[in-house]
Design a protein around this motif. Structure first.
Motif, PDB file in Angstrom:
ATOM      1  N   GLU A  76       0.925  -1.333  -0.158  1.00  0.00           N
ATOM      2  CA  GLU A  76      -0.205  -0.250  -0.158  1.00  0.00           C
ATOM      3  C   GLU A  76       0.835   1.189   0.007  1.00  0.00           C
ATOM      4  O   GLU A  76       0.547   2.359  -0.735  1.00  0.00           O
ATOM      5  CB  GLU A  76      -0.878   0.044   1.174  1.00  0.00           C
ATOM      6  CG  GLU A  76      -2.193  -0.844   1.328  1.00  0.00           C
ATOM      7  CD  GLU A  76      -2.784  -1.238   2.395  1.00  0.00           C
ATOM      8  OE1 GLU A  76      -2.395  -0.761   3.396  1.00  0.00           O
ATOM      9  OE2 GLU A  76      -3.640  -2.047   2.514  1.00  0.00           O
ATOM     10  N   ARG A  77       1.916   1.303   0.613  1.00  0.00           N
ATOM     11  CA  ARG A  77       2.681   2.394   0.851  1.00  0.00           C
ATOM     12  C   ARG A  77       3.463   2.611  -0.494  1.00  0.00           C
ATOM     13  O   ARG A  77       3.551   3.896  -1.092  1.00  0.00           O
ATOM     14  CB  ARG A  77       3.725   2.203   1.890  1.00  0.00           C
ATOM     15  CG  ARG A  77       4.578   3.229   2.217  1.00  0.00           C
ATOM     16  CD  ARG A  77       5.522   3.028   3.441  1.00  0.00           C
ATOM     17  NE  ARG A  77       5.804   2.068   3.857  1.00  0.00           N
ATOM     18  CZ  ARG A  77       5.486   1.078   4.905  1.00  0.00           C
ATOM     19  NH1 ARG A  77       4.383   1.388   5.603  1.00  0.00           N
ATOM     20  NH2 ARG A  77       5.842   0.002   5.205  1.00  0.00           N
ATOM     21  N   GLN A  79       2.219   1.763  -3.413  1.00  0.00           N
ATOM     22  CA  GLN A  79       1.099   2.379  -4.220  1.00  0.00           C
ATOM     23  C   GLN A  79       0.906   3.835  -4.245  1.00  0.00           C
ATOM     24  O   GLN A  79       0.822   4.596  -4.993  1.00  0.00           O
ATOM     25  CB  GLN A  79      -0.388   1.774  -3.954  1.00  0.00           C
ATOM     26  CG  GLN A  79      -0.232   0.248  -4.803  1.00  0.00           C
ATOM     27  CD  GLN A  79      -1.506  -0.439  -4.549  1.00  0.00           C
ATOM     28  OE1 GLN A  79      -2.440  -0.292  -3.666  1.00  0.00           O
ATOM     29  NE2 GLN A  79      -2.113  -1.189  -5.687  1.00  0.00           N
ATOM     30  N   ARG A  80       1.026   4.264  -2.891  1.00  0.00           N
ATOM     31  CA  ARG A  80       0.720   5.622  -2.610  1.00  0.00           C
ATOM     32  C   ARG A  80       1.802   6.353  -3.143  1.00  0.00           C
ATOM     33  O   ARG A  80       1.719   7.497  -3.756  1.00  0.00           O
ATOM     34  CB  ARG A  80       0.644   5.836  -1.037  1.00  0.00           C
ATOM     35  CG  ARG A  80      -0.844   5.546  -0.464  1.00  0.00           C
ATOM     36  CD  ARG A  80      -0.878   5.909   0.913  1.00  0.00           C
ATOM     37  NE  ARG A  80       0.248   5.629   1.785  1.00  0.00           N
ATOM     38  CZ  ARG A  80       0.088   4.753   2.558  1.00  0.00           C
ATOM     39  NH1 ARG A  80      -0.933   3.796   2.695  1.00  0.00           N
ATOM     40  NH2 ARG A  80       1.041   4.440   3.350  1.00  0.00           N
ATOM     41  N   GLN A  81       3.077   5.812  -3.010  1.00  0.00           N
ATOM     42  CA  GLN A  81       4.243   6.554  -3.492  1.00  0.00           C
ATOM     43  C   GLN A  81       4.135   6.840  -4.994  1.00  0.00           C
ATOM     44  O   GLN A  81       4.560   7.804  -5.374  1.00  0.00           O
ATOM     45  CB  GLN A  81       5.608   5.911  -3.086  1.00  0.00           C
ATOM     46  CG  GLN A  81       5.728   6.235  -1.426  1.00  0.00           C
ATOM     47  CD  GLN A  81       7.106   5.362  -0.908  1.00  0.00           C
ATOM     48  OE1 GLN A  81       7.656   4.537  -1.638  1.00  0.00           O
ATOM     49  NE2 GLN A  81       7.643   5.611   0.202  1.00  0.00           N
ATOM     50  N   GLN A  83       1.596   6.693  -6.737  1.00  0.00           N
ATOM     51  CA  GLN A  83       0.349   7.646  -7.159  1.00  0.00           C
ATOM     52  C   GLN A  83       0.949   9.043  -7.069  1.00  0.00           C
ATOM     53  O   GLN A  83       0.722   9.876  -7.831  1.00  0.00           O
ATOM     54  CB  GLN A  83      -0.723   7.182  -6.229  1.00  0.00           C
ATOM     55  CG  GLN A  83      -2.160   8.173  -6.814  1.00  0.00           C
ATOM     56  CD  GLN A  83      -2.386   8.268  -8.289  1.00  0.00           C
ATOM     57  OE1 GLN A  83      -2.300   7.096  -8.928  1.00  0.00           O
ATOM     58  NE2 GLN A  83      -2.943   9.258  -8.648  1.00  0.00           N
ATOM     59  N   ALA A  84       1.715   9.397  -5.934  1.00  0.00           N
ATOM     60  CA  ALA A  84       2.381  10.570  -5.645  1.00  0.00           C
ATOM     61  C   ALA A  84       3.060  11.113  -6.756  1.00  0.00           C
ATOM     62  O   ALA A  84       3.064  12.158  -7.214  1.00  0.00           O
ATOM     63  CB  ALA A  84       2.698  10.847  -4.222  1.00  0.00           C
ATOM     64  N   SER A  87       1.401  11.659 -10.048  1.00  0.00           N
ATOM     65  CA  SER A  87       0.623  13.128  -9.987  1.00  0.00           C
ATOM     66  C   SER A  87       1.687  14.160 -10.109  1.00  0.00           C
ATOM     67  O   SER A  87       1.191  15.130 -10.821  1.00  0.00           O
ATOM     68  CB  SER A  87       0.013  13.276  -8.512  1.00  0.00           C
ATOM     69  OG  SER A  87      -0.574  14.227  -8.205  1.00  0.00           O
TER      70      SER A  87
END
Length: 136
Positions: A76-77, A79-81, A83-84, A87
């Motif tokens: 999950e971490r 994936q968040r990185q 996505q950031a 972006s």
């Protein structure tokens, strides 16, 4: 001949790499404890004390109790990185806004004049930087 046989050298290397792997595992567990947002502060403190006072038992109990979640939290971490990052790249790829002639340019001209007056820039360097700044 050597007083340190080849088998002893092999065993020494084996113990050394096991020691390195142990520290990597210990640091991974401690990092997972502190990165987990679902654990309360008391739970983080408890796991940390348990792992520091009884390291082998603490790490093995942590892996048994929360080992499956370590991989999920890491995924999950990541994936968040990602996505950031995506972006950020999308924002950077958009066409930039034209610069304003407001206080940013005035401040930059004042800074250049101060550098010239202080002697950090020659007159020629100052004129080139000023013309470059005003051309934008």
């Amino acid at each position: 001949m050597s007083n340190y046989p080849l088998l002893d050298l092999f065993l020494t290397m084996l113990w050394f790499f096991l020691w390195i792997m142990w520290f990597m595992l210990l640091f991974r567990v401690i990092a997972d404890v502190f990165r987990d947002d679902h654990l309360s502060g008391w739970a983080k403190a408890g796991w940390t004390v348990f792992v520091c006072i009884l390291p082998f038992l603490g790490v093995f109990v942590y892996l048994i109790a929360r080992g499956r979640g370590m991989g999920e939290r890491q995924y999950e971490r990541a994936q968040r990185q990602e996505q950031a990052f995506r972006s950020y790249v999308q924002d950077a790829a958009r066409e930039p806004q034209p610069p304003s002639a407001g206080p940013d340019r005035v401040g930059e001209l004042e800074r250049l004049a101060g550098l010239r007056n202080h002697g950090d820039l020659t007159e020629d360097e100052y004129q080139r930087a000023k013309s470059k700044l005003l051309a934008v």
